[in-house]
Design a protein around this motif. Structure first.
Motif, PDB file in Angstrom:
ATOM      1  N   ALA A  44       0.828  -1.209   0.000  1.00 16.58           N
ATOM      2  CA  ALA A  44       0.000   0.000   0.000  1.00 16.58           C
ATOM      3  C   ALA A  44       0.863   1.260   0.000  1.00 16.58           C
ATOM      4  N   PHE A  45       1.949   1.240   0.772  1.00 17.42           N
ATOM      5  CA  PHE A  45       2.832   2.400   0.836  1.00 17.42           C
ATOM      6  C   PHE A  45       3.444   2.700  -0.534  1.00 17.42           C
ATOM      7  N   ARG A  47      -0.222   9.411   3.211  1.00 14.25           N
ATOM      8  CA  ARG A  47      -1.074   9.130   2.057  1.00 14.25           C
ATOM      9  C   ARG A  47      -2.542   9.458   2.328  1.00 14.25           C
ATOM     10  N   ILE A  48      -3.045   9.122   3.510  1.00 16.22           N
ATOM     11  CA  ILE A  48      -4.459   9.294   3.803  1.00 16.22           C
ATOM     12  C   ILE A  48      -4.765  10.692   4.349  1.00 16.22           C
ATOM     13  N   THR A  98       2.873   1.477   8.512  1.00 12.95           N
ATOM     14  CA  THR A  98       1.450   1.801   8.502  1.00 12.95           C
ATOM     15  C   THR A  98       1.196   3.221   9.004  1.00 12.95           C
ATOM     16  N   LEU A 131       2.270   1.610  -3.658  1.00 13.85           N
ATOM     17  CA  LEU A 131       1.394   1.661  -4.827  1.00 13.85           C
ATOM     18  C   LEU A 131       0.187   2.568  -4.674  1.00 13.85           C
ATOM     19  N   TRP A 132      -0.121   3.007  -3.456  1.00 17.93           N
ATOM     20  CA  TRP A 132      -1.320   3.814  -3.253  1.00 17.93           C
ATOM     21  C   TRP A 132      -1.227   5.125  -4.042  1.00 17.93           C
ATOM     22  N   ASN A 133      -2.262   5.376  -4.857  1.00 22.39           N
ATOM     23  CA  ASN A 133      -2.369   6.626  -5.608  1.00 22.39           C
ATOM     24  C   ASN A 133      -1.108   6.911  -6.428  1.00 22.39           C
ATOM     25  N   LEU A 134      -0.557   5.880  -7.044  1.00 23.53           N
ATOM     26  CA  LEU A 134       0.669   6.007  -7.829  1.00 23.53           C
ATOM     27  C   LEU A 134       0.355   6.671  -9.172  1.00 23.53           C
ATOM     28  N   ARG A 135       1.102   7.703  -9.493  1.00 23.91           N
ATOM     29  CA  ARG A 135       0.899   8.446 -10.735  1.00 23.91           C
ATOM     30  C   ARG A 135       2.229   8.597 -11.468  1.00 23.91           C
ATOM     31  N   ARG A 193       9.696   6.419  -2.993  1.00 21.88           N
ATOM     32  CA  ARG A 193       8.933   5.674  -1.989  1.00 21.88           C
ATOM     33  C   ARG A 193       9.702   4.458  -1.498  1.00 21.88           C
ATOM     34  N   PHE A 243       2.152   5.594   6.242  1.00 20.44           N
ATOM     35  CA  PHE A 243       1.153   5.498   5.177  1.00 20.44           C
ATOM     36  C   PHE A 243      -0.109   6.281   5.539  1.00 20.44           C
TER      37      PHE A 243
END
Length: 314
Positions: free
Chosen positions: A19-20, A284-285, A277, A22-26, A36, A280
């Motif tokens: 998750a760390f 990210r959140i 976590t 790949l989350w919101n990967l652009r 990352r 992340f």
């Protein structure tokens, strides 16, 4: 049961890492993944090393309420940053090459730790109470010297010291990781190989010696491992004093057993899981950047108080 919990924890850590990354990967994906991955590697090795080092320190000290940070590593790190800024100025400090600065800080922290251990344990490993008390006094003294030196700094230089005095996972260079990762990985492996001897050490010095364990030699060797692990971790990202205590307490509550073959991997994995976590969630959140270390210290402090109050109630 303990093995299943370890496997579950490893799965949670793997999901957290995915998750760390790949989350919101652009786009540009390669560049972002590189940044990352560097931060993730720092989170993993610092969390694992800090958790394992705390378990080792608690074992040789015979006390589940203490952490290596109590010996003064964090205060020494802040003192080093303050002296560097005072000597070089804010611009000179910022211009320091990353690798030499990392190596110098690691050497100073590890050297100071080993000097403290060597001087205070010359009469044998049974004098650990004096070690802990001397570490506390050393920490207070260094914090006082740091506070005095910071009063001599310009406001801009003081801001540089304040920023460098808190744990930061965003400023880790990949060159630092190439040095820190093998050192910490080797230390973790050696610590795990010592698990049977550490289990004997839990029985106490006299009983362990009766069973054939060279207790003093083991303690000095383990303290050397602790000094290296804490020195490298602190020089890499800065001080996170109560992270190890939090990871060790959770590992003991999760496994409900004290054999080090399971306890060391659990504490290392939980230390890494807390950082990954937590970073992340905050980054990210929630969109925060520098609050993780503060939250970890706060939660670790609460765990410390809870352990002390529970011990007092008994």
């Amino acid at each position: 049961m303990a093995e299943r919990r370890l496997i579950l924890m490893a799965g949670m850590l793997a999901l957290g890492c995915a998750a760390f990354l790949l989350w919101n990967l652009r786009a540009p994906m390669g560049f972002i993944l590189s940044l990352r991955a560097t931060k993730l590697a720092a989170l993993l090795i610092v969390g694992a090393a800090t958790g394992a080092a705390t378990v080792l320190f608690q074992t040789v000290a015979g006390n589940r309420l203490i952490t290596p940070g109590i010996v003064g590593f964090d205060a020494l790190f802040v003192f080093l940053q303050t002296m560097l800024v005072l000597a070089l100025g804010g611009a000179g400090y910022a211009a320091l090459p990353v690798l030499p600065a990392f190596l110098i800080e690691t050497a100073c922290l590890a050297g100071a730790g080993m000097a403290l251990f060597g001087l205070l344990l010359r009469r044998g490993a049974g004098d650990l109470v004096r070690l802990v008390l001397s570490g506390l006094i050393l920490g207070v003294m260094l914090r006082g010297l740091s506070g005095f030196a910071q009063r001599l700094l310009e406001p801009s230089e003081f801001a540089v010291v304040q920023q460098a005095s808190f744990a930061s996972f965003g400023a880790v260079d990949h060159v630092q990781l190439f040095i820190a990762a093998p050192l910490l990985g080797l230390a973790l492996l050696v610590a795990w190989r010592l698990s049977p001897r550490l289990d004997l050490a839990l029985l106490g010095r006299d009983k362990a010696i009766t069973l054939g364990l060279d207790f003093d030699r083991l303690v000095l060797g383990v303290l050397g491992l602790i000094a290296m692990m804490v020195a490298v971790s602190t020089a890499l990202v800065g001080p996170v004093t109560f992270l190890g205590l939090l990871a060790a307490a959770l590992a003991q509550a999760l496994l409900r057993r004290l054999d080090h073959a399971a306890l060391l991997p659990a504490a290392a994995g939980l230390g890494a899981l807390i950082l990954v976590t937590g970073q992340f969630l905050f980054e990210r959140i929630l969109g925060f950047q520098s609050t993780l270390a503060v939250i970890v210290e706060f939660l670790g402090g609460l765990v410390f108080l809870a352990l002390v109050l529970r011990r007092t109630a008994r």
